[in-house]
Design a protein around this motif. Structure first.
Motif, short mmCIF file in Angstrom:
data_model
loop_
_atom_site.label_atom_id
_atom_site.label_comp_id
_atom_site.label_asym_id
_atom_site.label_seq_id
_atom_site.Cartn_x
_atom_site.Cartn_y
_atom_site.Cartn_z
N CYS A 1 0.84 -1.20 0.00
CA CYS A 1 0.00 0.00 0.00
C CYS A 1 0.88 1.25 0.00
O CYS A 1 1.76 1.40 0.84
CB CYS A 1 -0.92 0.01 1.21
N CYS B 1 -7.29 -0.76 -3.49
CA CYS B 1 -6.20 -1.75 -3.41
C CYS B 1 -6.66 -3.12 -3.90
O CYS B 1 -5.90 -3.83 -4.56
CB CYS B 1 -5.65 -1.84 -2.00
N HIS C 1 -7.98 -1.60 7.07
CA HIS C 1 -7.72 -1.56 5.63
C HIS C 1 -7.47 -2.95 5.02
O HIS C 1 -8.13 -3.34 4.07
CB HIS C 1 -6.55 -0.61 5.34
N HIS C 2 -6.53 -3.69 5.56
CA HIS C 2 -6.20 -4.98 4.93
C HIS C 2 -7.28 -6.03 5.16
O HIS C 2 -7.55 -6.85 4.28
CB HIS C 2 -4.83 -5.46 5.42
N GLU D 1 -9.76 -5.25 2.56
CA GLU D 1 -9.31 -5.68 1.22
C GLU D 1 -9.55 -7.19 1.05
O GLU D 1 -10.06 -7.64 0.01
CB GLU D 1 -7.81 -5.42 1.05
#
Ligand SMILES: [Zn+2]
Length: 441
Positions: free
Chosen positions: A28, A208, A233-234, A237
């Motif tokens: 990222c 992403c 965030h991850h 994703e």
């Protein structure tokens, strides 16, 4: 050959690529609205460290790092500077590239910009809605996190626990506390794009998933970023990508997850609200790029760095010692796998051990010393940036600041002002923060 800690399985593993002939790695990248501070620099240097080691041992590596050029912070900065968001993101993208270069960080192989993928993001959201993984509420589209049964698998957060604890703060249109925005309306002149749900813009997490898949295909080998990106965030994703492909296995997206630790200033996490942000451009006045690089790599990438002047000074001393040793040698920086330095790095990128090893080696050189130094240079010395101020000028400035402090303590304000004027003439800007004087050029 390479051992790497996988944040997904929470253990150090032997790295088994999907294809030995082509390694695929996504990390990222920045939101381009501001100069980078030393905490950002650490994340980019750790990402680069892994890319360099991979490129040292495999014939082909594609390293992708995205550029977030649409975001509330960019919109805010554009408003403040009275320019377009494109002006802001272009300006800070170029500064970001300069900053990378000054630290000897290689440019990623691909740097996709979020705003170049808006149509693809809209298509992606439509499929998530059609497959009942997302829902619409008045121009907003949200991902329904209860539809992905392994939600939170990376950070280890328990969905039910959070629900119970955080329900009070639930925004009215969210079905579940962790549901996140895929698309939101743009109002009052905010930038946006036409979509089936009205004029708006994508949520940050989406880019992403979309851009990593379009540039690398899935599954790919390694996904990386700072520790602070693990959640949400991850995890978001992973949820989007797996839901989009009807999978429940996070490894159908990326096999290894690589995360770097924080950078703490005097044992306090660095943040703007604490007023203790150190911008890279200020440090580059007083240290060579390679000295800062060495300081940032002197702590193992997974550990927090206690950032302070001593660390930088130590790195400067080590760097000078090594330069003195190498200055008459004819070296070509490259990753020589059969060296001790390479072995340290292949063991979960153990940079502090490699730095200790090189110091021992220059004290009592082995036959293989040149090969060791080449490997060291390849990892630790990519920068050509030289300090903007020499040691004499720094001591002169620091001496004047000390004299000014003493004058102020003794109530000699006229003398203190005189010294300040003298510093201003030398282009030194001083600021008094929490009883301490800080300076920059
Ligand atoms: Zn990301």
């Amino acid at each position: 050959m390479l051992k790497i800690y996988n944040s997904l399985t929470k253990q150090k593993e032997s790295f088994e690529p999907l294809d030995q002939n082509h390694i695929k790695y996504y990390s990222c990248g920045p939101t381009v609205y501001n100069r980078i501070h030393i905490g950002n620099a650490r994340a980019f240097i750790c990402a680069d460290l892994l890319a360099k080691v991979l490129k040292g041992i495999y014939p082909k590596v594609t390293y992708v790092s995205n550029i977030t050029d649409i975001d509330d912070k960019i919109i805010e900065a554009a408003k403040e500077e009275k320019v377009s968001i494109k002006d802001i993101s272009n300006k800070y993208f170029n500064i970001y590239l300069e900053d990378l270069e000054s630290l000897g960080i290689n440019k990623p192989d691909l740097q996709p910009f979020a705003t170049d993928y808006i149509n693809e993001m809209i298509d992606y959201i439509e499929k998530l809605i059609d497959s009942n993984n997302a829902y619409i509420h008045e121009g907003n589209v949200l991902f329904d996190t209860t539809k992905f049964k392994n939600y939170g698998c990376l950070s280890g957060r328990n969905l039910d626990e959070q629900k119970a604890g955080e329900r009070v703060n639930l925004e009215t249109y969210k079905r579940n506390v962790n549901d996140f925005t895929l698309w939101k309306p743009s109002n009052n002149g905010e930038p946006g794009w036409e979509s089936p749900w009205g004029f708006g813009r994508p949520g940050w997490h989406l880019e992403c998933s979309v851009m990593s898949e379009l540039t690398l295909n899935i599954p790919f080998d390694i996904h990386g970023g700072g520790n602070d990106l693990k959640f949400p965030h991850h995890d978001n994703e992973i949820a989007q990508t797996c839901a989009y492909h009807g999978s429940s296995e996070p490894q159908d997206f990326a096999r290894y997850w690589f995360h770097n630790g924080f950078l703490n200033l005097d044992n306090e996490k660095m943040s703007k609200s604490l007023g203790n942000v150190v911008y890279l451009e200020d440090l580059l006045d007083v240290y060579d790029g390679n000295q800062i690089r060495l300081a940032l790599l002197s702590t193992h990438y997974r550990q927090p760095i206690p950032w302070n002047k001593t660390l930088l000074e130590q790195a400067k001393t080590v760097s000078k010692k090594i330069n003195k040793f190498t200055k008459d040698l004819n070296l070509t920086p490259k990753f020589n796998v059969d060296t001790l330095i390479a072995q340290d790095l292949l063991d979960d990128l153990n940079t502090p051990k490699a730095i200790a090893t090189i110091q021992k080696l220059i004290q009592s050189p082995s036959n293989n010393i040149e090969s060791e130094l080449e490997t060291f240079q390849y990892i630790f010395e990519g920068s050509k940036h030289k300090v903007r101020l020499d040691d004499n000028k720094i001591s002169e400035i620091e001496k004047l600041i000390k004299e000014r402090d003493i004058a102020r303590k003794n109530g000699n304000y006229d003398q203190a002002d005189e010294i300040r004027d003298k510093l201003t003439k030398m282009n030194v800007i001083i600021e008094d923060i929490n009883g301490k004087t800080v300076w920059k050029i």
